[in-house]
Structures are given as structure tokens and as C-alpha cells.
Design a protein around this motif. Structure first.
Motif, short mmCIF file in Angstrom:
data_model
loop_
_atom_site.label_atom_id
_atom_site.label_comp_id
_atom_site.label_asym_id
_atom_site.label_seq_id
_atom_site.Cartn_x
_atom_site.Cartn_y
_atom_site.Cartn_z
N ILE A 22 0.55 -1.01 -0.06
CA ILE A 22 0.25 0.14 0.47
C ILE A 22 0.44 0.98 0.16
CG2 ILE A 22 0.11 0.05 2.52
CD1 ILE A 22 -3.13 0.41 -0.38
N PHE A 23 1.69 0.87 0.09
CA PHE A 23 2.97 2.51 0.12
C PHE A 23 3.38 2.42 -0.98
CE2 PHE A 23 3.01 0.87 4.58
CZ PHE A 23 3.14 2.25 5.17
N ASP A 24 3.14 1.44 -2.02
CA ASP A 24 3.65 2.18 -3.70
C ASP A 24 2.05 2.37 -4.16
OD1 ASP A 24 5.74 0.48 -3.59
OD2 ASP A 24 5.15 -1.82 -4.03
N PRO A 25 2.33 3.37 -5.60
CA PRO A 25 1.59 4.03 -5.63
C PRO A 25 0.39 2.81 -6.51
CG PRO A 25 2.97 5.48 -6.82
CD PRO A 25 3.90 4.14 -6.02
N VAL A 26 -0.91 3.38 -6.82
CA VAL A 26 -2.13 2.59 -7.53
C VAL A 26 -2.18 3.11 -8.90
CG1 VAL A 26 -4.53 1.56 -6.52
CG2 VAL A 26 -2.69 2.42 -4.83
N TYR A 27 -2.42 1.04 -9.13
CA TYR A 27 -2.31 1.90 -11.12
C TYR A 27 -3.75 1.74 -10.70
CZ TYR A 27 -3.05 0.44 -15.83
OH TYR A 27 -3.89 1.03 -17.04
N ILE A 28 -4.16 2.66 -11.75
CA ILE A 28 -6.05 3.55 -11.50
C ILE A 28 -6.27 3.41 -13.41
CG2 ILE A 28 -6.01 4.33 -9.55
CD1 ILE A 28 -6.67 6.43 -11.80
N GLY A 29 -5.19 3.53 -14.43
CA GLY A 29 -5.83 3.14 -15.27
C GLY A 29 -5.00 4.19 -16.68
N THR A 30 -5.29 4.74 -17.63
CA THR A 30 -4.09 5.13 -18.14
C THR A 30 -5.04 7.00 -18.72
OG1 THR A 30 -5.88 4.26 -20.45
CG2 THR A 30 -3.30 3.19 -19.92
N ASP A 31 -3.72 7.88 -19.43
CA ASP A 31 -4.48 9.35 -19.48
C ASP A 31 -4.31 8.93 -21.19
OD1 ASP A 31 -1.62 9.22 -21.05
OD2 ASP A 31 -1.48 10.57 -19.42
N GLU A 32 -4.86 10.16 -21.18
CA GLU A 32 -5.40 10.11 -22.96
C GLU A 32 -4.14 10.29 -23.55
OE1 GLU A 32 -6.52 14.41 -23.68
OE2 GLU A 32 -5.88 14.93 -22.36
N PHE A 33 -2.72 10.63 -23.40
CA PHE A 33 -1.70 9.60 -24.38
C PHE A 33 -1.44 8.06 -23.75
CE2 PHE A 33 -0.85 14.21 -22.32
CZ PHE A 33 -1.89 14.96 -23.61
N GLY A 34 -2.32 7.41 -23.35
CA GLY A 34 -1.70 6.24 -23.02
C GLY A 34 -2.00 6.25 -22.41
N GLN A 35 -0.59 6.68 -21.11
CA GLN A 35 0.34 6.79 -20.32
C GLN A 35 -0.49 6.46 -19.12
OE1 GLN A 35 3.52 6.88 -20.96
NE2 GLN A 35 3.21 6.89 -23.34
N PRO A 36 0.26 5.12 -18.26
CA PRO A 36 -0.10 4.39 -17.11
C PRO A 36 -0.88 5.40 -15.85
CG PRO A 36 2.06 3.31 -17.49
CD PRO A 36 1.74 4.75 -18.54
N VAL A 37 -1.64 6.08 -15.28
CA VAL A 37 -2.12 6.87 -13.79
C VAL A 37 -1.59 6.01 -12.61
CG1 VAL A 37 -3.36 8.74 -13.48
CG2 VAL A 37 -3.04 7.81 -15.49
N LYS A 38 -1.34 6.81 -12.06
CA LYS A 38 -1.09 5.88 -10.21
C LYS A 38 -0.81 6.40 -9.52
CE LYS A 38 2.79 2.07 -12.41
NZ LYS A 38 4.09 2.03 -12.47
N LEU A 39 -1.84 6.67 -8.68
CA LEU A 39 -1.66 7.92 -7.19
C LEU A 39 -1.49 6.41 -6.00
CD1 LEU A 39 -5.79 8.10 -7.42
CD2 LEU A 39 -4.28 8.77 -8.71
N PRO A 40 -0.40 7.72 -5.42
CA PRO A 40 0.05 7.07 -4.24
C PRO A 40 -1.03 7.63 -3.18
CG PRO A 40 1.51 9.23 -5.23
CD PRO A 40 0.16 8.62 -5.93
N LEU A 41 -1.35 6.24 -2.93
CA LEU A 41 -2.36 6.67 -2.02
C LEU A 41 -2.18 6.27 -0.07
CD1 LEU A 41 -5.45 4.26 -3.29
CD2 LEU A 41 -5.65 6.96 -3.30
#
Ligand SMILES: Nc1ncnc2c1ncn2[C@@H]1O[C@H](COP(=O)(O)OP(=O)(O)OP(=O)(O)O)[C@@H](O)[C@H]1O
Ligand SMILES: [Mg+2]
Length: 287
Positions: A22-41
Motif C-alpha cells: 500500500i506504500f506503492d502507487p496504485v495503478y488506476i488506468g491510462t491518461d489520454e496519451f495512453g500512459q499509465p496513471v498511478k496514485l500514491p494513496l
């Protein structure tokens, strides 16, 4: 070499793979350029708003999946509908269904735990927990805030729910309490500005009006061209994500269908049970 965990399943003994943190960023999807979006929660909270069918539960399930696979955190799940988060109940310390009394009692216990953790940190001259602490972070996932804060039960109890939730969101971060909460009704009675601003991450799936979008993202974004009202109703899971002090970004959330959620939940529950039994038995794991 790190120890290999094995578990007995219906089909025999299987080797368990590595877990997440849970200390790692959480993968939630992709942005409009197709890049992964990760959230540190960790040390943060996530608010998810949008009209019915916008894909809120999809995003909530993605966050809960990461948390379930993170053996360094515990889960508390609140789901008035029961079926949105129900698949994860074997991974959770507690699962609250459509019962306001249960919801209040769990929030009060979390509040007591939060206060004790702060007392401990104070005694250690520290300001926040780390991955090395004996007590683990908690992910508190709520599918439909409004169900508990504005729909069921008595008015006084609903108000108590809202104030306990606010306290957890406001003070829980440093002791590892991460609130991920979804609401179908991004209106000012459910999400007053003072509560919204406590969420570091906010995701607005399609909203019916510019003002509902602003209630999730922050006042003024619609006027600047960032409104979740522009998202197509036929594009669930698409939405605008904003971090505190940041600008919105368009994200398409990764979707876990029922079968995938069930498979991940079963694996995570086995992993958690196996680790707990090892700790309880104090048995050495297979090398
Ligand atoms: N990221 C996604 N990608 C593709 N399809 C999605 C995605 N998220 C949701 N969907 C589709 O949209 C449907 C509704 O999604 P979801 O249940 O998450 O919406 P919701 O906002 O939680 O709705 P409600 O307010 O009624 O609970 C899902 O059953 C799924 O078919
Ligand atoms: Mg939902």
C-alpha cells in the motif's frame, strides 16, 4: 532468498506469488496519451463522484484490489448495495452492508484506533507511520457516502456518520488511514467544500452539470474548460482526476469485470489467510 509461501487449495498445494504494498502507487488506468496513471494513496484520500453508471464503483474496486493484494494493509469496506465491494469481504477486517448502526460502530472504532496511534507517535516523537511500524495502514472504502450520510436511519445518526467520516478524512492520513469514498450525488449537502478539500485525490466521472463537476474537482474548473459534464455518457470509467494543487487530467479507469475481481479476491484472501496462519502458528515457511 525470501521465503516462498504455499497454500493448500481445492486443487492441491500452490506456491503463492509476490504481493503488492500500500506504500506503492496504485495503478488506476491510462491518461489520454495512453500512459499509465498511478496514485500514491498512502497519507492521502480519494473522493470519487459522478452520475449513476459513471464508473465510480469500477475505480473503487481497482483501489480495493490493490489494497487486498497489499499484505501491509487492512481493509474496512462499507457498501450499502453489498454487491459492489462484496467480493472482497473475505479480504476485509470488516464489511458493513446496509446498516447504519454497524457503520457508526466501525467508524467509532477506527476513530479510537486513530487517537491511540497518534498517542503512540507522540510518545515516539514522530509525525507519521512508516512501512516499518508494527501497526498497519487501513484502507476504508465506502461505496456511496450519501447512502449512510443522507438516506438510511435517523437524522442524528446520519449526521454522526458524516462527522465521524470527516474526522477520519481530516486526521487519519498520518496514521495510515486511507479513505476512498464514492458518491452518486456530488451535491453540496453530501460533499461540502470543507470536506472535499480534505481529499488529496478527486475523480469526477461523468456529471450531469458543471456545478456537480466543480463540487468534486473544485470551484472554477468548469469555467476553465474542465468539466466532467463533457464526458460522454457512453464512456463509463472516463473522468477527470485532480490532485491537491494540481490541474485536472483526463483518465480512463482500468476496469475489472466480475470474474477478474472474483479471481483476484480469492487469491488475495488465500494470501492473507496463509500469512495470518503462519504468524499465528509461528511455523517456518517453506524455504
Ligand atoms: N473503466 C471502465 N471501462 C469500461 N466500462 C466500464 C468502466 N467502469 C464501468 N464500466 C461499465 O459501466 C457500468 C457501470 O459502472 P459502475 O457500476 O462502476 O458505475 P457507478 O458510477 O458506480 O454507478 P452507480 O452510481 O449506479 O453505482 C459497469 O457495469 C461497466 O459495464
Ligand atoms: Mg456504483
Amino acid at each position: 532468498m525470501s521465503p516462498v509461501l504455499v497454500a493448500e487449495t481445492d486443487t492441491g498445494v500452490v506456491e503463492l506469488g509476490p504481493a503488492l504494498s500500500i506504500f506503492d502507487p496504485v495503478y488506476i488506468g491510462t491518461d489520454e496519451f495512453g500512459q499509465p496513471v498511478k496514485l500514491p494513496l498512502i497519507y492521502r484520500n480519494l473522493l470519487i463522484g459522478g452520475e449513476p453508471g459513471a464508473g465510480k464503483s469500477g475505480l473503487l474496486n481497482g483501489g480495493v484490489a490493490h489494497a487486498a493484494l497489499s499484505l501491509d494493509c487492512k481493509l474496512c469496506l462499507f457498501d450499502g448495495k453489498q454487491v459492489e465491494l462484496g467480493q472482497w469481504r473475505d479480504c476485509a477486517e470488516v464489511f458493513v452492508g446496509p446498516n447504519l448502526g454497524d457503520a457508526l460502530s466501525v467508524l467509532k472504532r477506527l476513530q479510537i484506533m486513530m487517537d491511540r496511534r497518534y498517542t503512540y507517535l507522540l510518545a515516539c516523537q514522530r509525525r507519521k507511520i512508516t512501512p516499518h511500524d508494527a501497526f498497519l495502514p487501513y484502507v476504508v472504502a465506502i461505496d456511496e457516502i450519501a447512502y449512510f450520510s443522507a438516506t438510511i436511519g435517523k437524522k442524528l445518526d446520519r449526521e454522526e456518520f458524516a462527522s465521524l467520516l470527516r474526522d477520519l478524512v481530516a486526521r487519519g492520513r498520518a496514521v495510515g488511514i486511507i479513505v476512498i469514498a464514492a458518491t452518486q450525488r456530488p451535491s453540496s449537502d453530501i460533499i461540502p467544500t470543507s470536506l472535499r478539500d480534505l481529499f488529496a485525490w478527486r475523480f469526477a466521472g461523468r456529471c450531469t452539470t458543471n456545478s456537480s463537476s466543480d463540487i468534486v474537482l473544485g470551484q472554477g474548473w468548469a469555467q476553465l474548460g474542465w468539466s466532467a459534464n463533457t464526458i460522454s455518457p457512453t464512456n463509463p470509467g472516463a473522468g477527470l482526476l485532480i490532485a491537491e494543487n494540481g490541474s485536472p487530467q483526463l483518465v480512463k479507469v482500468a476496469y475489472l469485470d466480475d470474474a477478474t475481481c472474483a479471481a483476484i479476491a480469492k487469491y488475495a484472501a488465500t494470501l492473507r489467510r496463509t500469512v495470518r496462519e503462519r504468524v499465528e502458528d509461528r511455523q517456518p515457511v517453506a524455504a
